[in-house]
Structures are given as C-alpha cells and as structure tokens.
Design an enzyme around this catalytic site. Sequence first.
Site, mmCIF file in Angstrom:
data_model
loop_
_atom_site.group_PDB
_atom_site.id
_atom_site.type_symbol
_atom_site.label_atom_id
_atom_site.label_comp_id
_atom_site.label_asym_id
_atom_site.label_seq_id
_atom_site.Cartn_x
_atom_site.Cartn_y
_atom_site.Cartn_z
ATOM 1 N N HIS A 131 0.839 -1.205 0.000
ATOM 2 C CA HIS A 131 0.000 0.000 0.000
ATOM 3 C C HIS A 131 0.870 1.249 0.000
ATOM 4 C CE1 HIS A 131 -3.491 -2.534 0.630
ATOM 5 N NE2 HIS A 131 -4.263 -1.474 0.528
ATOM 6 N N ASP B 247 -5.824 -3.719 4.109
ATOM 7 C CA ASP B 247 -7.092 -4.309 3.659
ATOM 8 C C ASP B 247 -7.677 -5.296 4.671
ATOM 9 O OD1 ASP B 247 -6.711 -2.810 1.411
ATOM 10 O OD2 ASP B 247 -6.348 -4.499 0.060
ATOM 11 N N GLU C 242 -10.188 -6.778 -5.328
ATOM 12 C CA GLU C 242 -10.011 -7.948 -6.193
ATOM 13 C C GLU C 242 -10.703 -9.206 -5.668
ATOM 14 O OE1 GLU C 242 -7.843 -5.669 -5.434
ATOM 15 O OE2 GLU C 242 -6.382 -5.328 -7.020
ATOM 16 N N HIS D 209 -6.390 3.046 -4.458
ATOM 17 C CA HIS D 209 -5.451 2.169 -3.754
ATOM 18 C C HIS D 209 -4.302 2.953 -3.096
ATOM 19 C CE1 HIS D 209 -3.206 -1.403 -2.789
ATOM 20 N NE2 HIS D 209 -2.144 -0.875 -3.350
HETATM 21 ZN ZN LIG Z 1 -6.261 -1.456 0.122
#
Ligand SMILES: [Zn+2]
Length: 259
Positions: A37, A46, A123, A178
Amino acid sequence: MPEQSVFAAELSWADYDARVRGGDTPILLPIGSMEQHGHHMPMNVDVLLPVEFARRVASRIGALVAPPFTYGYKSHQKSGGGNHLPGTTSLDGATLVAALRDVLKEFARHGVRRICLFNGHFENSWFIIEGIDLALRELKWSGIDDMKVVVLSYWDFVDKDTINRLYPKGFPGWEIEHGGVLETSLMLALYPEQVRLERAIDHAPASFPPYDVYPPKPEWTPASGTLSSPKEASAEKGEILLQVCADGIVKALETEFPR
Ligand SMILES: [Zn+2]
C-alpha cells in the site's frame, strides 16, 4: 465479569455456542489481503479496515466478528498496483473460493443463519460471490435452506455529498484509490502510529489504457505503488468516513437482519 468480546474467537466455545445456536446472531466476516500500500502504509491495510468496521457494526447490532481472511485474491494492476510487486502475497481464485466455502459451511453447522462478508480488497469481489454461491448450493443439498449472506465493501457506503467533501479537487474513482486518500485517512484516524505520511509520494492519479496485458507491464504502475496520491489524506477525513460507512452498514444490516 468482563463484557463479552465481539470477536468470536475470543469467546469460549460454550459462550459462542450460546450466542449462535439459535441462528439470530449475525457473524461478520472481514476479508482482506496482504498487499503493498505504498511507502507510507503497512501491507495489512485491507485487513485492518474491514475488521474495524466489523467491530464497530457488531457492537451496534449484536453481531460477532469472525477471524478475518488475511490473504486475498491477486492484486490487479489497475486497482492494486499488480501482483508482481514485492510483498504482495495472494491466493489463487480457486483457493480463496474453496476456503470461503468451507468457513461459511462451518458457521452453518454451528447454527449461524446470518452472515455478512466485509470486503476490504477490491479484487476479492467475484471470488467472494462464488464462495457464497457454492456454500449455499451445498447447504441446500444438506437440507439447510435458510442461510442468508450479505456481502459489502465499506467504500460503497460513501455517499456523493461525502465524496464532494473529501475530494474538493475531484474524485479519482474507487479503483485507483489504492493507497490514496480513502485508505490513508482511515488509517490516520485509527492507527496513526502505522502511517508514515512523510514517506508518501505525491503523484497524478494513475491512468491506464482500456485493456490489460499479462504478464503485467511494471512501468504502468506508479513507482510509489499507490494509484493516486495520499497527500490530501487526514485523520479528520478518516473520522468522517468511519461514521458515514459504519452508519450506512448498520442501516443495511438492520434491514437485512431484522431483530
Ligand atoms: Zn487497500
């Protein structure tokens, strides 16, 4: 006697059994990834964010939070920088689907009939749906046809007014968020000691051609690993996001899992 934890794995089996056996207590299951990240944040963003949303929501609706999935599906170049990047550690789609199917069926065996998946990694989306579909199909074969599963991603609860407040200079879109303002602001509000904003690299939002290439072309991903700049992130924005998303998720789950 200390108050019971909202984290299912912190309960004794007997306390857990008493909570879930009747089927009314929802289980909130966070699904994340281990993924780079940028230079300014750790690789478990995440995981940390959906776990915290699940914790906040659980205490408001009487739910329990299951241990999170800490690995997820492969990082896509246009939404996570790409799976070629160092550190990013991913599962094949079939592995994620199979693991999720197994866990959902285990909760069903315990008596759970209400599950909400808190996705923290873009994803994962279609593989989560596949895992749910296979679990529900197999449960039906076993005579269990009253399981209800809700799937959500916290960023989908950010409404237009909030987007305008948070992105006065224009919103880049969730896909290239992101490591950008959204995730960095939430991390600054929740875990400021884990963010090194001075290391963040300011750059224009990534732009990609309207097709994909495999193996990925590393030069398409900004050198920072982030797809938009986190420079405008702040703890104040994070607090706004926490409130807006948690309120939205509580409302959704009160609708889908009426008490
Ligand atoms: Zn993320």
